[in-house]
Write an enzyme that holds these catalytic residues in place. Sequence first.
Site, PDB file in Angstrom:
ATOM      1  NE  ARG A 165      -4.289  -1.417   0.076  1.00 31.24           N
ATOM      2  CZ  ARG A 165      -4.460  -2.655  -0.423  1.00 31.24           C
ATOM      3  NH1 ARG A 165      -3.484  -3.268  -1.079  1.00 31.24           N
ATOM      4  NH2 ARG A 165      -5.623  -3.260  -0.291  1.00 31.24           N
ATOM      5  CB  SER A 241      -9.522  -1.621   3.391  1.00 30.51           C
ATOM      6  OG  SER A 241      -9.847  -2.852   2.813  1.00 30.51           O
ATOM      7  CD  GLU A 342      -6.267   1.072   1.916  1.00 30.40           C
ATOM      8  OE1 GLU A 342      -7.319   1.439   1.360  1.00 30.40           O
ATOM      9  OE2 GLU A 342      -5.818  -0.067   1.820  1.00 30.40           O
TER      10      GLU A 342
HETATM   11  N1  EPU Z   1     -11.892 -10.809   8.433  1.00 33.56           N
HETATM   12  C1  EPU Z   1     -12.669 -10.644   9.547  1.00 33.56           C
HETATM   13  N2  EPU Z   1     -13.867  -9.995   9.412  1.00 33.56           N
HETATM   14  C2  EPU Z   1     -14.298  -9.517   8.212  1.00 33.56           C
HETATM   15  C3  EPU Z   1     -13.507  -9.709   7.081  1.00 33.56           C
HETATM   16  C4  EPU Z   1     -12.312 -10.342   7.213  1.00 33.56           C
HETATM   17  O1  EPU Z   1     -12.306 -11.043  10.643  1.00 33.56           O
HETATM   18  O2  EPU Z   1     -15.373  -8.921   8.175  1.00 33.56           O
HETATM   19  C5  EPU Z   1     -10.574 -11.474   8.584  1.00 33.56           C
HETATM   20  C6  EPU Z   1     -10.624 -12.927   8.296  1.00 33.56           C
HETATM   21  O3  EPU Z   1      -9.703 -13.566   9.133  1.00 33.56           O
HETATM   22  C7  EPU Z   1     -10.157 -13.012   6.855  1.00 33.56           C
HETATM   23  C8  EPU Z   1      -9.119 -11.910   6.812  1.00 33.56           C
HETATM   24  O4  EPU Z   1      -9.659 -10.915   7.671  1.00 33.56           O
HETATM   25  O5  EPU Z   1      -9.628 -14.245   6.551  1.00 33.56           O
HETATM   26  C9  EPU Z   1      -8.851 -11.332   5.440  1.00 33.56           C
HETATM   27  O6  EPU Z   1     -10.056 -10.757   4.948  1.00 33.56           O
HETATM   28  P1  EPU Z   1     -10.221 -10.286   3.431  1.00 33.56           P
HETATM   29  O7  EPU Z   1      -9.896 -11.381   2.512  1.00 33.56           O
HETATM   30  O8  EPU Z   1     -11.561  -9.653   3.262  1.00 33.56           O
HETATM   31  O9  EPU Z   1      -9.074  -9.208   3.239  1.00 33.56           O
HETATM   32  P2  EPU Z   1      -8.687  -7.904   4.036  1.00 33.56           P
HETATM   33  O10 EPU Z   1      -7.307  -8.094   4.546  1.00 33.56           O
HETATM   34  O11 EPU Z   1      -9.701  -7.522   5.023  1.00 33.56           O
HETATM   35  C10 EPU Z   1      -7.567  -6.843   1.942  1.00 33.56           C
HETATM   36  C11 EPU Z   1      -7.468  -5.479   1.299  1.00 33.56           C
HETATM   37  C12 EPU Z   1      -8.694  -5.199   0.440  1.00 33.56           C
HETATM   38  C13 EPU Z   1      -8.789  -6.287  -0.620  1.00 33.56           C
HETATM   39  C14 EPU Z   1      -8.895  -7.643   0.091  1.00 33.56           C
HETATM   40  C15 EPU Z   1      -8.896  -8.800  -0.865  1.00 33.56           C
HETATM   41  C16 EPU Z   1      -6.168  -4.125   2.842  1.00 33.56           C
HETATM   42  C17 EPU Z   1      -6.204  -3.087   3.905  1.00 33.56           C
HETATM   43  N3  EPU Z   1      -7.353  -4.470   2.339  1.00 33.56           N
HETATM   44  O12 EPU Z   1      -8.656  -6.811   2.840  1.00 33.56           O
HETATM   45  O13 EPU Z   1      -8.490  -3.963  -0.226  1.00 33.56           O
HETATM   46  O14 EPU Z   1      -9.914  -6.085  -1.452  1.00 33.56           O
HETATM   47  O15 EPU Z   1      -7.745  -7.827   0.952  1.00 33.56           O
HETATM   48  O16 EPU Z   1      -7.611  -9.025  -1.357  1.00 33.56           O
HETATM   49  O17 EPU Z   1      -5.098  -4.601   2.484  1.00 33.56           O
HETATM   50  C18 EPU Z   1      -8.914  -1.636   0.046  1.00 33.56           C
HETATM   51  O18 EPU Z   1      -7.707  -1.505   0.235  1.00 33.56           O
HETATM   52  O19 EPU Z   1      -9.707  -0.639   0.071  1.00 33.56           O
HETATM   53  C19 EPU Z   1      -9.443  -2.960  -0.158  1.00 33.56           C
HETATM   54  C20 EPU Z   1     -10.751  -3.183  -0.279  1.00 33.56           C
END
Ligand code: EPU
Length: 357
Positions: A165, A241, A342
């Site tokens: 990021r 996010s 972010e």
């Molecule tokens: N999780 C929770 N609660 C939730 C959602 C997720 O506890 O409501 C936990 C779970 O353990 C899950 C883990 O978080 O396994 C990862 O969740 P997710 O796959 O949704 O990914 P994220 O880390 O929350 C990141 C990016 C997103 C991107 C997704 C998919 C960042 C800050 N965010 O989210 O990017 O779409 O991965 O790759 O790195 C953005 O930056 O605006 C964005 C949407």
Amino acid sequence: MLSLREQVPLAPLTTLSVGGRARFFVEADTPDDVREAFAYSSAHGLPLFVLGGGSNLVVADAGWPGLVLHLKISGISQRAEGSRVIFEVGAGESWDSFVGATVAAECAGLECLSGIPGTVGGTPVQNVGAYGQEVADTIVVVTAFDRVSGEIRIFSNADCGFAYRTSIFNTSDRDRFIVVQVAYALERGASPKIEYADLKRFFADKPSPSLQAVRDAVRQIRQGKGMLLVEGDPDVRSAGSFFKNPIVGTQRFVELDAEMQSRGLQLPNYPADDGQRKLSAAWLVEKAGFHKGYVHGNVGISSKHTLAIVNRGAARASEIVSFMNVIRETVFSRFAIDLHPEPVFLGFEQTPVRAMR
Ligand code: EPU
């Protein structure tokens, strides 16, 4: 000729839909317009802010006292270079339409980044990533206007200093360069990347999907998390996010993991650079008591994903910011981890990100 407007409401130009007006506002259709707008802002002592898709932006209630430059530079060209296809894209192009065009052209490399709101110019700045890809994997050249020299500069991938990021454009050289064009090198005829857990699950019994099938799957998964702009979905009035996933050293990870196990919790974690571990900000927020659909006055948490703060209708920027700080303080008191937001903050007198103690 630039057409200068005054007192333009900024909230409708952002997905979060909060904040005041721009004192002055101008659209740039070409790199020359960018140069002209920059000269105007310098001559009149106006601070300049560059607006792209507004999908990662929190505008202060007081608005912006300077000039907002809305980047609308369009154009997509492609040329073959061996097995690769180089796409040169104007910074103002819609990101997802561009990704759709690359998939239609059977070019691999951006399919997992489908459905992300915003414009092309924003992607190198925060090294946009999702579902196992990030733009750092495919960007070959970034063309940007330099506010210091007044010239256009060309950056190679290495020059951009990409990490999770971040790039030089939002760290060491923050606010210096205005991205006007980005070139991506994609592989024609290559297979889609299916490494992220959600995608593996999706395609578990459907082997060898096409690029188009992966694009459709990513859009569907994102929609399920309220991360796809869909008319009428209240969960998309957000900045995506809101927090970055925190990255911790091995020792800190081992301590935290042990502590969580003693509380009967399994700490989700993923590999990061240099042997560090990336934690899940969504999980930390949830375990700190902010569940999906949590309501805090006019703001709250998306009903589909814990990481998105939503404007529930009539929110002010101040409410978004105070809720952000409540979440950060609670997470800090439970886990001693400081969550970093972010989105970009515009027009706040001081940083709205309160220091943790
Ligand atoms: N999780 C929770 N609660 C939730 C959602 C997720 O506890 O409501 C936990 C779970 O353990 C899950 C883990 O978080 O396994 C990862 O969740 P997710 O796959 O949704 O990914 P994220 O880390 O929350 C990141 C990016 C997103 C991107 C997704 C998919 C960042 C800050 N965010 O989210 O990017 O779409 O991965 O790759 O790195 C953005 O930056 O605006 C964005 C949407």
